[in-house]
Design an enzyme around this catalytic site. Structure first.
Site, PDB file in Angstrom:
ATOM      1  N   HIS A 109       0.948  -1.188  -0.123  1.00 11.22           N
ATOM      2  CA  HIS A 109      -0.094  -0.005  -0.133  1.00 11.22           C
ATOM      3  C   HIS A 109       0.914   1.427   0.061  1.00 11.22           C
ATOM      4  O   HIS A 109       1.862   1.272   0.679  1.00 11.22           O
ATOM      5  CB  HIS A 109      -0.801   0.064   1.346  1.00 11.22           C
ATOM      6  CG  HIS A 109      -1.978   0.935   1.333  1.00 11.22           C
ATOM      7  ND1 HIS A 109      -3.203   0.553   0.429  1.00 11.22           N
ATOM      8  CD2 HIS A 109      -2.225   2.106   1.375  1.00 11.22           C
ATOM      9  CE1 HIS A 109      -4.145   1.335   0.361  1.00 11.22           C
ATOM     10  NE2 HIS A 109      -3.746   2.534   1.026  1.00 11.22           N
ATOM     11  N   SER A 122      -6.526   4.187   8.599  1.00  9.70           N
ATOM     12  CA  SER A 122      -7.246   4.054   7.325  1.00  9.70           C
ATOM     13  C   SER A 122      -6.036   3.008   6.434  1.00  9.70           C
ATOM     14  O   SER A 122      -6.942   2.080   6.109  1.00  9.70           O
ATOM     15  CB  SER A 122      -7.137   5.458   6.402  1.00  9.70           C
ATOM     16  OG  SER A 122      -7.396   5.117   5.113  1.00  9.70           O
TER      17      SER A 122
HETATM   18  N1  URA Z   1      -4.153   5.780   1.615  1.00 10.74           N
HETATM   19  C1  URA Z   1      -5.060   5.214   2.456  1.00 10.74           C
HETATM   20  O1  URA Z   1      -5.743   4.165   2.155  1.00 10.74           O
HETATM   21  N2  URA Z   1      -5.623   6.182   3.551  1.00 10.74           N
HETATM   22  C2  URA Z   1      -5.083   7.059   3.667  1.00 10.74           C
HETATM   23  O2  URA Z   1      -5.509   7.936   4.643  1.00 10.74           O
HETATM   24  C3  URA Z   1      -3.907   7.652   3.016  1.00 10.74           C
HETATM   25  C4  URA Z   1      -3.303   6.966   1.868  1.00 10.74           C
END
Ligand code: URA
Length: 434
Positions: A82, A183
């Protein structure tokens, strides 16, 4: 505690009790807390932060706001990646099929555009027919049969992040270390993975503008992942210029396909190969990084990654013909070049302004209910350290609706600093935190 009291308590620097946090996330999920109160609390957290215990409870409550996947019945390792968000950051799109074609499953829950940054889901949905709102059963089926599946938060998959993410996007509450960490980790921990590679962006196009902030974010996320039993590694990577040539949803799909065809830009390929190599190490397919990287390069060269991407597109309802013919992607009707106002050498690029230029033309959201135009975007022609002559095109703007055009042109002009000095361009990879 009433919601107004929770907001006031955080606003004044107090610590939230676990029970209060769980109630807030439950209320965000079932909609009983209205947008204005959720937004006010986000702003209070933005300014006051969350301590370690609050963050663990907040993340856990978000994680359990929907289904948590158990992938233990599927053979082999499951590893994901991610990014904290950048400009032109399409890396996940070629990466997931490449890694899966090398034998590590990639169950990926991604996000939409956030602030000036683009989102993987918006990019994928620019492929005609492509669905990112799969049911949990269909998601599992994709991970089982294709090896890679890319979906978004839904009413059943991390719904709390779906709502908070959309609110943060339009309330100036994105650039917060605890909110970003919760998040990202809530989505990743819901996937049932055993390994996670994080790409923490730092620089003008990132949410973290300094190395210190990015290091703190990386440490926070590595800590959250590790204490949940997921082997987590964070790379700090440079975001002082766009990744590759494409910024904008359909354009970034086109560039991702170029990468899978072996014709991608060097910086984009370097990110894919290094992050992919590390995913293969975490997945136990490679014992060392160089071996993992060589496998990813081989999967590009022999077309295995491209083939897996084609199958994934088809599985998710998209038109697989796009893989052979990118002209089937949405195309903007108009284009305009933004030209250098003087000659010299590109000293700096304010990447955030480039991202905002794409938003101004309709490529991102200003309000949470806004739609986006998948065709709009920027073709970046000139990079850091490049020599330019006066009048040379720096960026081509692709657009349908000319309403945001002059704002976008102004932003791109302001984004480029051109001077006389020859500059040294920094490395893509800055640090690794394990
Ligand atoms: N990517 C995410 O999934 N959440 C964030 O807050 C920032 C980047």
């Amino acid at each position: 505690m009433r919601m107004a009291d929770v907001i006031r308590h955080k606003r004044d620097g107090g610590t939230l009790e676990p029970e209060a946090i769980r109630k807030v996330i439950a209320g965000v999920t079932d909609g009983s807390i209205p947008d204005y109160q959720a937004s006010a609390l986000l702003m209070a957290v933005f300014f006051r932060g969350l301590d370690d215990n609050e963050l663990v409870v907040w993340t856990d409550a978000m994680l359990h706001s929907g289904d948590v996947f158990d992938m233990s019945h599927l053979s082999g390792a499951k590893v994901d990646k991610h990014s904290t968000g950048g400009v032109g950051d399409k890396i996940s799109i070629p990466l997931a099929p490449l890694v899966s074609s090398c034998g590590v499953r990639v169950p990926m829950i991604s996000g939409r555009g956030l602030g000036h940054t683009g989102g993987t889901l918006d990019k994928l949905e620019s492929i005609p027919g492509f669905r990112t709102d799969l049911s949990p059963a269909r998601f599992l089926e994709g991970v089982r049969t294709i090896g890679a599946c890319m979906v978004g938060q839904t009413e059943s998959i991390v719904p709390a992040d779906k709502r908070l993410y959309a609110l943060r996007d339009v309330t100036g509450t994105v650039e917060s270390i605890p909110l970003i960490s919760a998040s990202i980790l809530s989505k990743k921990l819901a996937e049932g993975i055993s390994g996670l590679v994080l790409d923490v962006k730092v620089g003008s196009g990132a949410f973290m503008k300094t190395r210190e902030q990015a290091t703190l974010l990386a440490r926070t996320m590595v800590g959250l992942g590790t204490r949940s039993g997921v082997r987590t590694v964070a790379y700090l990577t440079d975001m002082n210029q766009p990744i590759g040539w494409a910024v904008g949803n359909a354009l970034e799909i086109e560039e991702s396909i170029e990468v899978l065809r072996g014709a991608g830009p060097a910086d984009t390929v370097e990110l894919v190969v290094t992050l992919g190599g590390r995913m293969l190490v975490l997945g136990g397919v490679s014992s060392v990084q160089t071996e993992g990287e060589a496998l990813i390069r081989a999967a590009i060269a022999d077309g295995r990654g491209l083939e897996t991407f084609r199958r994934m597109v088809e599985f998710q309802g998209g038109d697989p013909a796009v893989v052979d013919n990118t002209d089937l992607l949405p195309r903007a009707r108009n284009q305009v070049d933004v030209r250098a106002g003087r000659g010299g050498v590109v000293q700096a690029i304010n990447c955030e302004l480039l991202g905002l230029a794409a938003v101004a033309m309709g490529g991102g959201r200003r309000r949470k209910e806004d739609g986006i135009d998948p065709a709009v975007g920027l073709r970046v022609l000139v990079r850091l350290g490049d020599p330019v002559v006066c009048g040379q095109p720096l960026v081509t703007l692709m657009f349908n609706d000319s309403r945001g055009l002059s704002e976008a042109e102004y932003m791109v002009h302001s984004a480029y600093s051109i001077g006389d000095q020859v500059i040294e361009v920094g490395q893509t990879f800055i640090d690794v935190i394990e």
